[in-house]
Design a protein around this motif. Structure first.
Motif, PDB file in Angstrom:
ATOM      1  N   GLN A  83      -5.260 -11.294  17.855  1.00  0.00           N
ATOM      2  CA  GLN A  83      -3.782 -11.748  16.285  1.00  0.00           C
ATOM      3  C   GLN A  83      -3.320 -13.481  16.437  1.00  0.00           C
ATOM      4  O   GLN A  83      -2.991 -13.521  16.171  1.00  0.00           O
ATOM      5  CB  GLN A  83      -3.048 -10.574  17.023  1.00  0.00           C
ATOM      6  N   GLN A  86      -5.461 -15.903  15.440  1.00  0.00           N
ATOM      7  CA  GLN A  86      -5.273 -16.235  14.504  1.00  0.00           C
ATOM      8  C   GLN A  86      -3.813 -16.836  13.948  1.00  0.00           C
ATOM      9  O   GLN A  86      -3.372 -17.455  13.544  1.00  0.00           O
ATOM     10  CB  GLN A  86      -5.388 -14.191  13.216  1.00  0.00           C
ATOM     11  N   SER A  87      -2.478 -16.615  14.372  1.00  0.00           N
ATOM     12  CA  SER A  87      -1.394 -17.384  14.288  1.00  0.00           C
ATOM     13  C   SER A  87      -1.460 -18.863  15.515  1.00  0.00           C
ATOM     14  O   SER A  87      -1.040 -19.578  14.550  1.00  0.00           O
ATOM     15  CB  SER A  87      -0.447 -16.849  15.313  1.00  0.00           C
ATOM     16  N   ASP A  95     -12.782 -14.328  12.415  1.00  0.00           N
ATOM     17  CA  ASP A  95     -12.611 -13.482  13.366  1.00  0.00           C
ATOM     18  C   ASP A  95     -13.678 -13.105  13.483  1.00  0.00           C
ATOM     19  O   ASP A  95     -13.821 -11.693  14.511  1.00  0.00           O
ATOM     20  CB  ASP A  95     -11.482 -12.084  12.272  1.00  0.00           C
ATOM     21  N   PRO A 200      -8.120  -7.152  14.558  1.00  0.00           N
ATOM     22  CA  PRO A 200      -6.527  -7.827  14.836  1.00  0.00           C
ATOM     23  C   PRO A 200      -5.379  -6.816  14.834  1.00  0.00           C
ATOM     24  O   PRO A 200      -5.910  -5.683  13.612  1.00  0.00           O
ATOM     25  CB  PRO A 200      -6.701  -8.840  13.599  1.00  0.00           C
ATOM     26  N   CYS A 201      -4.837  -6.924  15.890  1.00  0.00           N
ATOM     27  CA  CYS A 201      -3.515  -6.186  15.741  1.00  0.00           C
ATOM     28  C   CYS A 201      -1.840  -7.081  16.103  1.00  0.00           C
ATOM     29  O   CYS A 201      -2.695  -8.027  17.127  1.00  0.00           O
ATOM     30  CB  CYS A 201      -3.258  -4.554  16.357  1.00  0.00           C
TER      31      CYS A 201
END
Length: 436
Positions: A83, A86-87, A95, A200-201
């Motif tokens: 995550q 990803q940001s 991913d 992702p979390c």
């Protein structure tokens, strides 16, 4: 539907505790659940490990290896780290590629520790041979570093630059052409039966300067578990930690460090205003007059500097910084400009300053991406530093590989942002590495 405590993995987890005390200890901190939502054998959402119907079809020793793989996913916080990536990368985040990077390192770790994992499997040496044949060391990688390296090679391959014989690296007509690293990694993983097992979390909040408590907790648990494994003399505890993709608690990503350094340089320091007395002095003077005492020494008020802060960004167009990292760097500069309200000036240079662009602040990312960064040439930092000083900046940031003369130190803070870890020490300024 999922069952809170897995029956499918019960025997494998008990056997894992016997064979590998370190992983057995870590597994106690994980939530293990049975689920029929997927066809695959096991996966994790970063909070729990799920075991599907396919898990029961595996041999007992393969069940142990797969359970160990998922425990490491959870313990090493690959979900929150995905995550976080990803940001960092936004729409350019892949991913599947990050999952492949994680799996290659974890599988190699387990094989080194003597575990049996379901085959075929993605192993780090084989992945490097398929996607990054120039890389031979397997002990230097963490998931983020491997992912960024694969993406970086891809952006270079796709640029269509000549390789010295008139053929572009990204050209399909070249006899020596090969798929870019990211695509080669995906093709190799699919040949090995790879399927995504990592969701992702939520990770660290954007702008948060501290690692989350969960990261510190897992770091402590890993340290204690590895010590237990070393004492028992078996399992991953016997490995050098270089084989483990350990989360780097306390070592911030370069974006966070860059924000911190620039924000510090841009901080508005109140200045004395000798024309206006401080309130404290007025109160003390009034009390002295009432008591017929001595008048206190004058104290001026303090006011914030109203002049607008400026950031001068020097971009070395001769550097080896790839497009992926340049784009990520540009996004960080854009974020700094938005948050601080500072004037941002982009100076493209090699031995001379070839371009000067003042960001207008309307659409930061688009403006920076439109700046022409023509590649090639030598490097000399003296002209660009002189040009930067002419705009009276609060800080100078140099995106470069530090291969060139620096000249005398300016009277403003200088931050050197370099693409690699090992660089010559400059005579002045702060160095941050963009390698992670």
């Amino acid at each position: 539907m999922s069952i809170r405590h897995s029956r499918r993995a019960g025997a494998a987890l008990r056997r894992l505790s016997e064979e590998d005390p370190a992983l057995g200890a870590l597994s106690l901190w994980c939530a293990h659940r049975d689920s029929d939502e997927r066809d695959q054998a096991a996966w994790t959402d970063g909070r729990s490990i799920f075991y599907g119907p396919g898990f029961e079809a595996l041999a007992p020793h393969e069940q142990v290896g797969l359970a160990a793989h998922q425990v490491l996913h959870l313990a090493l916080r690959h979900g929150p780290r995905a995550q976080d990536m990803q940001s960092r990368f936004g729409d350019r985040y892949d991913d599947e590629l990050f999952n492949i990077s994680c799996d290659a390192i974890l599988n190699q770790t387990l094989v080194e520790a003597g575990h049996c994992i379901p085959r075929p499997a993605v192993l780090l040496p084989d992945l490097l041979k398929a996607a990054l044949p120039e890389e031979t060391k397997t002990s230097q990688w963490d998931a983020e570093g491997l992912y960024i390296r694969l993406q970086a090679d891809s952006s270079r391959s796709g640029k269509g630059k000549g390789d010295g014989d008139g053929k572009g690296r990204g050209s399909d007509s070249s006899e020596n052409a090969r798929p870019d690293a990211a695509e080669a990694a995906r093709q190799f993983a699919r040949q090995k039966g790879f399927s995504s097992d990592l969701e992702p979390c939520p990770g660290p909040v954007e702008g948060d300067e501290d690692e989350s408590p969960d990261a510190s907790d897992w770091q402590d648990r890993i340290t204690r578990a590895m010590e237990a494994g070393r004492s028992a003399g078996r399992g991953i505890g016997t490995l050098s930690q270089k084989f483990l993709d350990l989360p780097q608690v306390g070592l911030p990503h370069w974006e966070r460090l860059l924000r911190r350094l620039i924000s510090k340089a841009l901080a508005q320091v109140p200045r004395p205003d000798w024309g206006v007395p401080a309130r404290r002095w007025l109160a003390a003077d009034s009390a002295a007059r009432a008591a017929h005492g001595f008048q206190p020494a004058f104290q001026p008020s303090r006011r914030a500097d109203c002049s607008r802060a400026r950031v001068a960004i020097g971009v070395d167009t001769s550097t080896s910084i790839d497009d992926a990292r340049l784009s990520l760097f540009a996004a960080q500069v854009a974020g700094i400009g938005r948050r601080t309200g500072a004037e941002v000036h982009i100076l493209a240079f090699d031995t001379v300053v070839s371009g000067h662009t003042k960001m207008q602040g309307m659409s930061w990312e688009n403006e920076i991406q439109r700046v022409d960064f023509a590649r090639g040439g030598g490097t000399d930092f003296r002209p660009v530093i002189q040009s930067a000083l002419e705009i009276d900046p609060s800080v100078i940031v140099m995106l470069t590989d530090l291969d060139g003369p620096c000249g005398p130190a300016p009277k403003v803070p200088v931050i050197w942002a370099v693409p690699q870890d090992d660089v010559p020490k400059p005579p002045f300024g702060k160095v941050i590495s963009l390698a992670r």
